[in-house]
Design a protein around this motif. Structure first.
Motif, mmCIF file in Angstrom:
data_model
loop_
_atom_site.group_PDB
_atom_site.id
_atom_site.type_symbol
_atom_site.label_atom_id
_atom_site.label_comp_id
_atom_site.label_asym_id
_atom_site.label_seq_id
_atom_site.Cartn_x
_atom_site.Cartn_y
_atom_site.Cartn_z
ATOM 1 N N ILE A 108 11.209 0.497 12.968
ATOM 2 C CA ILE A 108 10.123 -0.190 13.671
ATOM 3 C C ILE A 108 10.427 -1.671 13.842
ATOM 4 N N ILE A 109 11.058 -2.261 12.858
ATOM 5 C CA ILE A 109 11.462 -3.664 13.017
ATOM 6 C C ILE A 109 12.717 -3.752 13.874
ATOM 7 N N ARG A 137 -7.776 -2.476 6.647
ATOM 8 C CA ARG A 137 -6.748 -1.579 6.112
ATOM 9 C C ARG A 137 -7.304 -0.624 5.079
ATOM 10 N N THR A 161 0.839 -1.202 0.000
ATOM 11 C CA THR A 161 0.000 0.000 0.000
ATOM 12 C C THR A 161 0.875 1.254 0.000
ATOM 13 N N ALA A 162 0.218 2.399 -0.289
ATOM 14 C CA ALA A 162 0.945 3.674 -0.341
ATOM 15 C C ALA A 162 1.587 3.975 1.010
ATOM 16 N N LEU A 163 0.863 3.647 2.083
ATOM 17 C CA LEU A 163 1.374 3.944 3.421
ATOM 18 C C LEU A 163 2.634 3.136 3.710
ATOM 19 N N ALA A 164 2.572 1.866 3.361
ATOM 20 C CA ALA A 164 3.726 0.997 3.594
ATOM 21 C C ALA A 164 4.915 1.462 2.769
ATOM 22 N N PRO A 207 12.812 -3.152 18.351
ATOM 23 C CA PRO A 207 12.427 -4.293 19.201
ATOM 24 C C PRO A 207 13.249 -5.546 18.915
ATOM 25 N N ARG A 251 2.254 -5.597 9.778
ATOM 26 C CA ARG A 251 2.289 -4.783 8.576
ATOM 27 C C ARG A 251 3.368 -5.167 7.585
ATOM 28 N N PHE A 252 4.527 -5.564 8.097
ATOM 29 C CA PHE A 252 5.631 -5.854 7.187
ATOM 30 C C PHE A 252 5.695 -7.363 7.022
ATOM 31 N N ILE A 284 3.322 -4.044 15.348
ATOM 32 C CA ILE A 284 3.110 -3.383 14.058
ATOM 33 C C ILE A 284 3.987 -4.025 12.991
ATOM 34 N N ALA A 285 5.254 -4.284 13.358
ATOM 35 C CA ALA A 285 6.177 -4.901 12.401
ATOM 36 C C ALA A 285 5.636 -6.239 11.915
ATOM 37 N N ARG A 325 10.451 1.936 8.464
ATOM 38 C CA ARG A 325 10.211 0.504 8.522
ATOM 39 C C ARG A 325 11.368 -0.204 9.244
ATOM 40 N N GLU A 329 -7.385 3.016 6.079
ATOM 41 C CA GLU A 329 -6.130 3.776 5.946
ATOM 42 C C GLU A 329 -5.940 4.242 4.515
ATOM 43 N N GLU A 330 -6.198 3.322 3.569
ATOM 44 C CA GLU A 330 -6.040 3.675 2.163
ATOM 45 C C GLU A 330 -7.018 4.765 1.760
ATOM 46 N N THR A 377 -4.969 5.156 12.320
ATOM 47 C CA THR A 377 -4.381 3.940 12.882
ATOM 48 C C THR A 377 -4.348 3.973 14.413
ATOM 49 N N ARG A 402 -1.945 13.080 4.885
ATOM 50 C CA ARG A 402 -0.527 12.773 4.806
ATOM 51 C C ARG A 402 -0.258 11.569 5.702
ATOM 52 N N PRO A 403 0.805 10.796 5.426
ATOM 53 C CA PRO A 403 1.048 9.569 6.202
ATOM 54 C C PRO A 403 0.982 9.781 7.713
ATOM 55 N N TRP A 404 1.573 10.865 8.217
ATOM 56 C CA TRP A 404 1.538 11.061 9.665
ATOM 57 C C TRP A 404 0.120 11.299 10.160
ATOM 58 N N MET A 437 -5.676 8.007 2.855
ATOM 59 C CA MET A 437 -4.599 8.441 1.946
ATOM 60 C C MET A 437 -5.185 9.003 0.658
ATOM 61 N N TRP A 482 5.565 4.501 1.835
ATOM 62 C CA TRP A 482 6.099 5.721 2.450
ATOM 63 C C TRP A 482 7.001 5.368 3.629
ATOM 64 N N PHE A 483 6.501 4.400 4.444
ATOM 65 C CA PHE A 483 7.296 3.932 5.581
ATOM 66 C C PHE A 483 8.646 3.415 5.111
ATOM 67 N N VAL A 503 -2.556 10.069 8.769
ATOM 68 C CA VAL A 503 -3.229 8.764 8.762
ATOM 69 C C VAL A 503 -2.919 8.023 10.058
ATOM 70 N N LEU A 504 -1.636 8.021 10.420
ATOM 71 C CA LEU A 504 -1.233 7.322 11.635
ATOM 72 C C LEU A 504 -1.929 7.904 12.856
#
Lengths: 308, 279
Positions: free
Chosen positions: A17-18, B164, A2-5, A21, B88-89, B84-85, A14, B167-168, B185, B176-178, B171, A7-8, B180-181
């Motif tokens: 954040i990983i 999710r 996504t766009a948010l990811a 921790p 999301r990731f 979050i990690a 990113r 959030e989109e 979020t 702006r991303p901040w 956007m 940007w991170f 959104v957070l």
């Protein structure tokens, strides 16, 4: 992505954040754990800290692991732990299952209050919950007196007792474990039972099943994931328990947590304490794998169900 | 089914009696006049008086609260990041090890966490000269480490449930991303952050085993103080202390219940109002 990811990712947030921790857990959890594993292969020496590794001592010293099987102290302690934890788990299930089932049958407003009452003891100190039972089980307590009177009433006079010796026995350990871990059994079971479709019960009733048959053939098979989750949430901490056996347990038949703590603090034998710790972890791996597999399956089922 | 589940209700009542009789007995005996903790010797409040005049108890409580505040806050920050990690990731290097590291402390017996932390601190002191003395810092570090994974579990679960698309949508509407957070979020995961913080706080406040291994001279938390007294047997002033803790917890939980109940009612009322204005 996504766009948010994106940007991170672009801003490097990113990695932070990983990374933060991750680094924390490596430094304060993984490294200490690796020290235990390495220590289990070190040699005990009269230095401070009391271990040798390499140099005059063998680089890898498996003597500790050999002692696990030759010294009956360790085998007995493992056995005591497994039996105490196993009995406590079964008793928690026998008491917790009907309680969880009852919670699904009461009205909504009562349910909130009763669930709160199940969780409430959690928030009071664990140590004080163990302590409460020390007061009840002591020789002069009203509870012990009550049980003694009951015993004397139903047994022949030759067996009459002044008081029931409950403190410092495995019975006391199991009783207090059931008391402190029962919410761990009730809550996952309740979460599981609450999701079951009552229409299935009614269908079975309409088809002529008796209440017990409905339970055996409909409710029980569907609640197996809850039973496994609750059972392991009780069994795993109970097997490694230190506080309860130290306070109400039989010092002559210690559980494994006590052995680890004593080897470490009293005998100052770091390598042996580490060896016993590693052995306990190896024993825990099996149940944990079962738990995480069931957990993953339950989560998978949930997300599947959520899809339209 | 119209049949009343008599058996189930009986077991439920028995279960609640089992839960609460020991606690009630402790409260009753805290007003016991006798020095023998288990023999009734008339009503008295002397154990409360002796408790309040005991400086040690106050100091230990203060230390416990300080450690719990700092470690719960740090654990929430670190645990939320990890949650979050994970949510999301989806793919990053070392993800398998990472998810192992956030689950392992949950099932590690406390004794083992305790001795591993102590050996780590002792060896670190020898290798790099830090930590110079064990106590406040080492207890707090150990508490952060084993309570952050509870926060991670709570936050991770909440993030997975979150839709999710909102959030989109934010956007797409130009946030702006901040923003959104901050506006999307964070409000969604804030209940998880709160319950994670509370969980970490109570875990820290309640811990005996890990604290007893990582403590040093002069750093006696409340559970350590109780532990050292209780090991010697049943003493009446502990009954008084226990009663006060039960009272505090009971009042807090009742208040929290009331607040949540009212918030829920307000939310329902607002929803109803919103529907009506749409008609």
């Amino acid at each position: 992505m996504t766009a948010l990811a994106q940007w991170f990712h672009r801003r490097g947030w990113r990695d932070l954040i990983i990374g933060i921790p991750y680094a924390w857990l490596i430094l304060f959890f993984l490294l200490p754990f690796l020290i235990v594993v390495a220590m289990s292969l070190a040699t005990r020496t009269p230095t401070a800290p009391p271990f040798g590794y390499g140099g005059d001592n063998p680089l890898i010293n498996p003597a500790g692991y050999a002692r696990l099987f030759t010294d009956s102290l360790y085998l007995r302690a493992f056995l005591t732990s497994l039996i105490n934890a196993g009995v406590a788990t079964v008793l928690c299930l026998l008491l917790g299952y009907p309680m969880a089932l009852a919670l699904t049958r009461v009205s909504k407003s009562w349910r909130t209050i009763l669930l709160m009452l199940v969780i409430l003891p959690f928030w009071t100190s664990f140590l004080l919950r163990v302590y409460a039972w020390m007061g009840l089980m002591g020789r002069n307590s009203w509870f012990n007196g009550l049980l003694t009177d009951l015993w004397n009433l139903i047994t022949p006079q030759a067996w009459a007792l002044q008081s029931i010796p409950m403190m410092n026995t495995n019975f006391a350990v199991v009783l207090v474990m059931v008391y402190t871990y029962l919410p761990f059994m009730i809550l996952p079971l309740y979460a599981n039972l609450e999701r079951l479709d009552p229409a299935l019960d009614e269908a079975a009733m309409d088809l002529g099943s008796r209440p017990f048959q409905v339970f055996r053939d409909v409710t029980l098979p569907q609640s197996i994931p809850g039973i496994i989750a609750g059972g392991l949430l009780v069994f795993i901490p109970a097997a490694g328990e230190l506080v309860i056996p130290s306070l109400v347990g039989d010092a002559a038949a210690p559980m494994i947590g006590r052995i680890i703590s004593d080897e470490f603090a009293q005998a100052r034998d770091w390598p042996m304490a580490s060896t016993v710790a590693v052995a306990l972890l190896v024993l825990m791996v099996g149940p944990t794998m079962i738990y995480s597999r069931f957990q993953a399956r339950a989560e998978g089922a949930e997300t599947d169900g959520a899809k339209p | 089914m119209t049949r009343r589940p008599v058996f189930l209700i009986t077991v439920l009542c028995f279960g609640f009696a089992f839960f609460y009789i020991p606690i009630l007995s402790m409260v009753v005996y805290s007003f016991n006049g006798s020095r023998l903790a288990t023999v009734w010797g008339g009503f008295s409040t002397k154990w409360y008086v002796s408790l309040f005049s005991n400086r040690q108890v106050g100091a230990a409580l203060l230390l416990s609260l300080q450690i719990a505040l700092i470690s719960a806050t740090m654990a929430t920050i670190l645990g939320a990041m990890a949650g979050i990690a994970l949510a999301r990731f989806r793919r990053f290097r070392g993800r398998t090890l990472f998810s192992g590291l956030v689950t392992a402390p949950l099932i590690m017996p406390e004794v083992i966490t305790g001795i591993s932390s102590l050996m780590f601190f002792i060896l670190m002191a020898q290798w790099v000269g830090w930590p110079g003395q064990r106590g406040f810092t080492t207890i707090t570090l150990a508490h952060i480490t084993f309570s952050m994974v509870f926060v991670t579990t709570v936050v991770h679960a909440r993030m997975l449930q979150m839709d999710r698309a909102i959030e989109e949508a934010a956007m797409d509407l130009g946030a702006r991303p901040w923003q959104v957070l901050r506006d999307v979020t964070l409000p969604v995961i804030s209940p998880a952050l709160l319950s994670g913080w509370l969980l970490a706080f109570t875990i820290s406040l309640d811990d005996v085993v890990i604290t007893s291994f990582t403590t040093g001279p002069g750093a006696t938390t409340l559970p350590l103080l109780i532990w050292s007294k209780v090991k010697l047997g049943v003493t009446p002033d502990i009954n008084a202390l226990a009663s006060l803790i039960v009272l505090t917890v009971g009042v807090c939980v009742a208040l929290a219940g009331l607040v949540m109940n009212r918030a829920e009612k307000r939310r329902l009322a607002e929803e109803r109002l919103a529907y009506r204005s749409n008609e």
